[in-house]
Design an enzyme around this catalytic site. Structure first.
Site, mmCIF file in Angstrom:
data_model
loop_
_atom_site.group_PDB
_atom_site.id
_atom_site.type_symbol
_atom_site.label_atom_id
_atom_site.label_comp_id
_atom_site.label_asym_id
_atom_site.label_seq_id
_atom_site.Cartn_x
_atom_site.Cartn_y
_atom_site.Cartn_z
ATOM 1 N N TYR A 39 0.848 -1.180 0.000
ATOM 2 C CA TYR A 39 0.000 0.000 0.000
ATOM 3 C C TYR A 39 0.889 1.238 0.000
ATOM 4 O O TYR A 39 1.793 1.335 -0.814
ATOM 5 C CB TYR A 39 -0.978 -0.061 1.180
ATOM 6 C CG TYR A 39 -2.114 0.917 1.048
ATOM 7 C CD1 TYR A 39 -2.896 0.958 -0.103
ATOM 8 C CD2 TYR A 39 -2.412 1.816 2.071
ATOM 9 C CE1 TYR A 39 -3.935 1.861 -0.243
ATOM 10 C CE2 TYR A 39 -3.460 2.724 1.940
ATOM 11 C CZ TYR A 39 -4.214 2.748 0.782
ATOM 12 O OH TYR A 39 -5.235 3.647 0.655
ATOM 13 N N LYS A 94 -20.681 -19.935 -9.113
ATOM 14 C CA LYS A 94 -20.062 -19.811 -10.440
ATOM 15 C C LYS A 94 -18.603 -19.386 -10.296
ATOM 16 O O LYS A 94 -17.718 -19.887 -11.012
ATOM 17 C CB LYS A 94 -20.841 -18.790 -11.266
ATOM 18 C CG LYS A 94 -20.549 -18.823 -12.763
ATOM 19 C CD LYS A 94 -21.123 -20.072 -13.400
ATOM 20 C CE LYS A 94 -20.927 -20.086 -14.905
ATOM 21 N NZ LYS A 94 -21.949 -19.353 -15.636
#
Length: 757
Positions: A39, A94
């Site tokens: 970060y 899925k």
């Protein structure tokens, strides 16, 4: 059909962590430096690089392997319009399938928008985040417009799987079914029940494959689609028929194919009798088809049938398509999924169905008779070859049709990359198998009256790996082959009990070898009635080049005949064995795991030398760690650390060029970070070990079995090292895949012309 208990299903999804997917960091985040790189302030560097060159987003982020599964929940399979929140478990599922079958990361996104314009705007705005978009469970006719406009507006691969996934799988099944019955798609009469998204896409794809539109009749819930209908969208009306038929019964007179994508029990059994010879029925309504499988097959024995259910042959399951289609599209950074890519997937899927079925698939489905035919039109969903069959075909089609932005140049490397994504790193065995095919040898299988051995023999013969010689009763072998639909053409079968002359000649040779070691001529004749002795004698005399045995007997009993008949290689005092551990981190080698129960330090030195040579045989440079429960003397209480320390010292003196160290604990040996932080003096500190030498058979055996069962590794072996001629002893109860792998190793071992493995 598998019965699902409601409470079990709810508990499965409710257990912590809730749902079925999570986000896992792919980089270390354990130190202050890691966090600073991940970060602020380090993240600014890739941000600026991407701002300067937008394509660098694929270099510095996960975009290239990230697909969004997007729905508004208006047409969830079997549940209807249940809304976006209720559809989330399906979309998560899925995503799980994308990851499991193709290594693709997913975010599921459920959109609270039924207006097509709003839905299109939202999805288009997500393009910077994702490498591909999978649209799911959106009702017709809106789904047609949504997909069409998004494909025009977006430059990443996008597909509405409810339409195209079903179309691709059924098209492959249809081509194969027509091949079996000797019909051409250009000539068939097709009747379709259903005019929704999936049906429309199926018809369009069949037309692209050669279906004659004049031979097509389509029905929806209100009847036949013809020019007189005024209540349908243009997408359905393009298939309107001018034939004078009004009922399903009239349409099915002489029809070759019925495609059902509608509702349960809409096809009366009696109508099948009016169809053409060898009719094809794809009854795909879920969970209950347009006609029950047993009823249909009982009515027309010449019928070829597919359903959407896993408890019947020829299950049409979209998981056969979408993961691999997106995989190929992502890997060439395709700007779309076009018709050429879909057709490539169809043909790849159809061709894969004609190849021999791997043992792991047979085992998964409890069916040893799977082979191309009426009840096996398309592969099973758990077939690991799907990714290397479909994804490259799709990628090639994208390149040839001009929509690929990152062409693939090394297809062999691409195949390896695909396997690695699934933890199926077979590079090592691929090299061995290729070498075996280049110069196959005669391999005698001592336990040929066994289905697994016969299946493996069929595979190695068909793949050109070896020329199998099968020992066993001819009648029993033929019965097993017939029962399991095995083709043993090209395999020599020897019933040793019916060849007294050759058996007696081998007995005389055994007597000459072992007459001063307790074997009389009478005993020799008795022993040569045992197939392990006979097989070993075939190798010894050159009647065979290598031997495979051990499937049905313990390791020691299987090994003794070969030791007595063939014996160790020159200069080898003690044979030993090694397992190959195929892990996502690469291959590792464990020795000794089966032969030497409690070797001395001096015997361990012999094992180290044999193992190092064997690792090099597998095109890998050994980095050897001698394993104990101590690290370089701490703690050093007990005889075992002393033995391993002594073995290390002796081995370093005997093999000065070998990268070797010890004694050390297994986790330290395998972790460069631990070695560098604590034992930087070790020559293994830079890369860690890839070859572990265990102090006794208990520790080695336990280690490889733990890796096999819960370590996510494929285990190959045991590889017998130090024999004068190639003999390899299987694990008790080895799989067909294990036998094929060991046969390839035995062939390449035999190609070494007397050099000990």
């Amino acid at each position: 059909m598998l019965k699902i208990n409601k409470q079990d299903a709810l508990a499965y999804h409710e257990q912590l962590p809730h749902g079925k997917i999570e986000v896992v960091p792919t980089k270390p985040v354990s130190t202050q430096l890691d966090l600073a790189l991940a970060y602020s302030p380090g993240v600014a560097e890739p941000c600026m690089a991407i701002a300067a060159n937008p394509d660098d987003v694929y270099r510095y982020t996960a975009k290239g392997n990230l697909v969004a599964v997007i729905s508004n929940g208006t047409a969830v399979l079997g549940l209807g319009n249940i809304g976006p929140a209720a559809s989330k478990p399906v979309m998560e599922g899925k995503g799980v399938l994308f990851k499991k079958f193709a290594g693709i990361d997913c975010f599921d996104i459920e959109i609270d928008a039924t207006d097509p314009d709003e839905f299109i705007r939202i999805v288009k705005a997500l393009e910077p985040t994702f490498g591909g978009i999978n649209l799911e469970d959106i009702k017709a006719p809106e789904c047609f417009r949504i997909e069409t406009e998004l494909r025009e507006k977006m430059n990443i691969p996008l597909m509405h799987d409810d339409q195209h996934g079903t179309a691709i799988i059924t098209a492959a099944a249809l081509l194969n079914a027509l091949e079996i019955v000797g019909k051409r798609i250009e000539d068939i009469q097709l009747v379709v029940s259903g005019a929704g998204a999936a049906a429309v896409s199926c018809i369009r794809l069949y037309l692209a494959l050669g279906l004659n539109k004049e031979n097509l009749v389509v029905f929806d819930k209100d009847g036949v689609i013809n020019p007189a209908r005024t209540n349908l969208a243009d997408m359905q009306m393009q298939f309107a028929t001018t034939r004078p038929v009004t009922t399903l019964a009239e349409a099915l007179q002489g029809a070759d194919v019925f495609l059902g994508l509608s509702a349960a029990n809409v096809l009366p059994a009696g109508l099948l009798l009016s169809m053409a010879n060898d009719p094809i029925v794809f009854a795909l309504a879920n969970p209950n088809p347009e006609i029950e499988y047993e009823l249909a097959m009982g009515t027309r024995p010449d019928l070829i049938m597919a359903t959407g259910r896993s408890d019947h042959p020829n299950q049409v399951n979209n998981v056969l398509g979408f993961p691999y289609i997106f995989r190929g599209a992502l890997d060439v950074r395709a700007t779309e999924i076009n018709e050429a890519m879909k057709l490539a997937a169809v043909r790849a899927l159809a061709e894969l169905s004609k190849e021999p079925v791997p043992d792991m698939v047979n085992n998964a489905y409890g069916d040893n008779t799977l082979a191309f035919g009426r009840t096996y039109l398309i592969p099973k969903p758990l077939d690991p070859r799907l990714i290397t069959a479909i994804s490259p075909a799709v990628a090639r089609a994208a390149m040839e049709s001009g929509v690929a932005r990152l062409p693939i140049t090394d297809w062999a490397a691409y195949d390896d990359q695909l396997r690695q994504r699934l933890g199926l790193d077979q590079k090592l065995m691929n090299r061995i198998t290729s070498a075996a095919r280049a110069n196959p040898r005669r391999v005698v299988f001592a336990e040929a009256d066994n289905y697994k051995v016969l299946k493996a023999a069929q595979l190695v013969r068909e793949e050109g790996i070896a020329y199998p010689i099968l020992l066993g009763p001819l009648a029993k072998i033929q019965a097993i082959a017939q029962e399991n639909n095995l083709d043993l053409e090209g395999c020599e079968i020897l019933d040793i009990l019916k060849d007294d002359e050759q058996r007696n000649a081998y007995a005389e040779l055994l007597y000459q070898k072992r007459q001063r070691r307790g074997i009389t001529l009478y005993e020799g004749k008795r022993l040569l009635r045992e197939r392990n002795y006979y097989a070993a004698m075939m190798v010894e005399t050159g009647a065979a080049d290598a031997c495979i045995t051990g499937l049905t007997k313990d390791y020691g009993r299987s090994l003794i005949p070969s030791l007595q008949v063939i014996g160790p290689a020159e200069g080898v005092k003690r044979v030993s064995s090694m397992y190959i551990i195929q892990h996502k981190r690469g291959p590792f080698f464990f020795a000794d795991t089966t032969v030497n129960i409690d070797p001395t330090a001096e015997e361990m030195v012999e094992i180290i030398g044999l193992t190092a040579n064997a690792v090099r045989f597998f095109d890998t440079e050994p980095r050897v760690a001698v394993i104990s429960y101590s690290n370089f003397g701490s703690p050093s209480v007990g005889t075992l650390p002393d033995k391993t320390r002594r073995a290390t010292e002796l081995a370093k003196a005997r093999y000065p060029d070998l990268l070797l160290d010890g004694e050390m604990q297994a986790n330290v040996a395998l972790s460069p970070q631990l070695l560098q932080e604590n034992y930087g003096f070790s020559p293994l500190a830079e890369q860690g070990a890839n070859t572990l030498i265990f102090p006794n058979v208990e520790s080695g055996n336990i280690a490889y079995k733990v890796m096999q069962e819960i370590g996510g590794a494929e285990v190959i072996g045991p590889v017998l090292m130090g024999m004068r001629k190639p003999v390899h002893i299987l694990q008790l109860g080895a799989s067909v895949r294990d036998i094929v792998n060991m046969t390839a190793i035995a062939v390449v071992d035999a190609q070494r012309d007397g050099k000990a493995l």
